[in-house]
Design a protein around this motif. Sequence first.
Motif, short mmCIF file in Angstrom:
data_model
loop_
_atom_site.label_atom_id
_atom_site.label_comp_id
_atom_site.label_asym_id
_atom_site.label_seq_id
_atom_site.Cartn_x
_atom_site.Cartn_y
_atom_site.Cartn_z
N THR A 286 39.54 35.08 32.39
CA THR A 286 39.45 33.95 31.38
C THR A 286 39.26 32.51 31.54
OG1 THR A 286 40.97 36.00 30.01
CG2 THR A 286 40.57 33.49 29.16
N ILE A 287 40.33 31.87 32.24
CA ILE A 287 40.46 30.43 32.63
C ILE A 287 39.15 29.50 32.59
CG2 ILE A 287 41.34 28.56 33.72
CD1 ILE A 287 43.77 30.70 33.76
N ALA A 288 38.41 30.69 34.13
CA ALA A 288 37.36 30.51 34.77
C ALA A 288 35.97 30.32 33.44
CB ALA A 288 36.97 31.07 35.88
N MET A 289 36.15 31.11 33.14
CA MET A 289 35.01 31.42 31.83
C MET A 289 34.92 30.36 30.82
SD MET A 289 33.87 35.91 31.35
CE MET A 289 32.09 34.67 31.22
N ILE A 290 36.41 29.60 30.33
CA ILE A 290 36.93 29.27 29.09
C ILE A 290 36.39 27.56 29.29
CG2 ILE A 290 38.28 28.42 27.93
CD1 ILE A 290 36.94 31.49 27.08
N ILE A 291 37.00 27.46 30.93
CA ILE A 291 36.20 25.84 30.94
C ILE A 291 34.45 25.80 31.31
CG2 ILE A 291 36.64 25.03 33.28
CD1 ILE A 291 39.38 25.61 33.47
N GLY A 292 34.22 27.34 32.66
CA GLY A 292 33.08 27.21 32.85
C GLY A 292 31.88 27.44 31.29
N ASN B 119 35.28 34.76 40.08
CA ASN B 119 34.69 36.14 39.16
C ASN B 119 34.61 35.54 37.45
OD1 ASN B 119 35.40 38.16 41.05
ND2 ASN B 119 36.78 39.57 40.10
N GLY B 120 35.08 34.76 37.34
CA GLY B 120 35.09 34.26 36.08
C GLY B 120 33.73 33.25 36.20
N PHE B 121 33.79 32.94 37.25
CA PHE B 121 32.42 31.55 36.68
C PHE B 121 31.35 32.40 37.40
CE2 PHE B 121 35.32 27.74 38.83
CZ PHE B 121 35.43 27.72 37.47
N VAL B 122 31.61 33.39 38.00
CA VAL B 122 30.23 34.12 37.97
C VAL B 122 29.69 34.75 36.81
CG1 VAL B 122 29.58 37.01 38.32
CG2 VAL B 122 30.89 35.34 40.60
N VAL C 174 34.97 38.76 19.24
CA VAL C 174 35.79 38.59 20.53
C VAL C 174 36.61 39.44 19.56
CG1 VAL C 174 37.42 37.10 20.68
CG2 VAL C 174 35.01 36.51 20.55
N CYS C 175 37.37 40.04 18.77
CA CYS C 175 38.33 40.81 18.52
C CYS C 175 37.94 41.88 18.80
CB CYS C 175 38.81 40.95 16.73
SG CYS C 175 39.35 39.34 16.45
N CYS C 176 36.49 42.57 18.84
CA CYS C 176 36.92 44.21 19.53
C CYS C 176 36.24 43.81 20.73
CB CYS C 176 35.10 44.66 19.04
SG CYS C 176 35.08 44.78 17.25
N MET C 177 36.13 42.78 20.94
CA MET C 177 35.66 42.48 22.86
C MET C 177 37.53 42.98 23.73
SD MET C 177 33.44 42.31 25.27
CE MET C 177 33.24 41.39 26.89
N PHE C 178 38.26 42.42 22.45
CA PHE C 178 39.40 42.31 23.51
C PHE C 178 40.01 44.24 23.78
CE2 PHE C 178 41.00 38.42 22.41
CZ PHE C 178 42.13 38.06 22.80
N LEU C 179 39.20 44.95 22.27
CA LEU C 179 39.75 46.22 22.95
C LEU C 179 39.10 46.72 23.96
CD1 LEU C 179 40.19 47.07 18.71
CD2 LEU C 179 42.52 46.49 20.95
N THR C 180 37.33 46.64 23.58
CA THR C 180 37.05 47.61 24.40
C THR C 180 37.14 47.44 26.13
OG1 THR C 180 34.76 45.53 24.49
CG2 THR C 180 35.24 46.66 23.24
N ALA C 181 37.38 45.83 26.60
CA ALA C 181 37.94 45.26 27.73
C ALA C 181 38.56 46.25 27.75
CB ALA C 181 37.50 43.79 28.25
N ALA C 182 39.44 46.36 27.49
CA ALA C 182 41.26 46.66 28.25
C ALA C 182 40.19 48.40 27.93
CB ALA C 182 42.21 46.68 26.40
N GLY D 149 35.57 36.71 28.67
CA GLY D 149 37.08 35.15 28.35
C GLY D 149 38.02 36.42 27.55
N ALA D 150 37.96 36.46 26.77
CA ALA D 150 38.43 37.45 26.07
C ALA D 150 39.41 38.34 26.39
CB ALA D 150 37.88 37.56 24.07
N GLY D 151 37.60 39.55 26.78
CA GLY D 151 37.83 41.05 27.25
C GLY D 151 38.60 40.21 29.06
N MET D 152 38.08 39.42 29.32
CA MET D 152 39.24 39.70 30.94
C MET D 152 41.20 39.43 30.47
SD MET D 152 38.15 41.20 32.85
CE MET D 152 36.05 41.20 33.63
N PHE D 153 40.82 38.52 29.45
CA PHE D 153 42.22 38.16 28.91
C PHE D 153 43.30 39.69 28.57
CE2 PHE D 153 45.35 36.75 26.31
CZ PHE D 153 46.52 35.87 26.88
N SER D 154 42.58 40.67 27.27
CA SER D 154 43.23 41.64 26.93
C SER D 154 44.00 42.30 28.52
CB SER D 154 42.25 42.23 26.29
OG SER D 154 40.89 42.58 27.14
#
Length: 390
Positions: A58-64, A111-114, A214-222, A334-339
């Motif tokens: 998540t950190i890498a994606m938000i920064i990247g 992985n996030g930078f990829v 973004v909210c739905c991404m939390f749930l799909t990724a988890a 990032g939202a998906g992985m953070f979840s």
Amino acid sequence: MEHVNKNRLFLASCLALITTAMTFAIRARLETVFGPEGMGLTLEQLGYAFAPAFFGFTIAMIIGGPLVDLMGIKRITWLAFITHTIGIVLTLLADSMTSLFIATLFIGIGNGFVEAALNPMIASMYSEEKTKMLNRFHVWFPGGIVIGSLIGWLTMDVLGLSWEAMVSTLFIPLVFYGVLFFGQKIPITERLQLGISNKDMFKSVLKPLFLFMVCCMFLTAASELGTTQRIESLLKESVTAPLLVLAFINGIMAFGRMFAGQVVHKLKPSGMLLYSAVFTFIGLWMLTMTTGGLTFVAAAIFAIGVTFFWPTMLGFVAEYLPETGALGLSIMGGAGMFSVSIVLPIMGNLMDNASAAEALRTMSLLPAILIVAFMGLHLYMRRQVKTSEV
């Protein structure tokens, strides 16, 4: 896209994603190495040790995301290569919860930078067929998990080799994707091609539709990754080789994503997401009740459900909210992985104190919520199309 070798860049991207995906499968196998029957960590402690794979991502994606436009896709790709290398080496040296935590953090950042670099690159190279090509690219997430699962099973369970030998196989796709990216001309992002300003990009990520996704991404990724990452512990009482179930699930996912173009054409992204939520819910609920061979039936239904979740969520944003640019795709990933980083310790606690079935029942609530959310999205998108036709 003059002087850009699309085929070579796409192949390199797929190998980078295979490296990413193999870390997920190998980490799942490491659960028994570092867990209660191995080095003595509880399942909850393992949840915390593995969580950086997701919040590091998540950190890498938000920064990247913003840096992709500022520094260029190429530099972010090389940051992925460097952090992947460090993470793999540190994993080989890990001997405690803390050292495993640090190693997993570097791998998560890699992985996030990829994803931060290569999702917008592919959207830029294939601007007329984004959802189709993002699904093609993301074939190699489940594909890489199949490869990693089979390597984990063969090296440790069949050949009896050390866990270090299993982890070392990650160097193979790592070196190949580094070689393929070396010296290549890489295109600028689609947002820069369209001339959309930074101000407009940042404003666009506050649109209600984007925030809903973004909210739905939390749930799909988890729903997908929370379940598959803890497959060893969830199914150890149901089947003799949970990693083979993981390979089976991801084999179905890889096959499905190969033919995503035809499915997108018939159902549209919102329809794909609705059907995905329904199958995911049914599959998770069935996994709470099945053992032996029937576990594979439940796993197949679950796999059909989660096949299109991740790439179609990204494809939806790339198609209908292109002004969000690389930042939008990075926030989604990032939202998906953070979840998942939140879900893993919760699942571990449930398995330590209740049961694997209870953990699966709790996880099934997530796609149940998504069924309602995506039904609303599908109706909304249909109305939008009708309005634009009038």
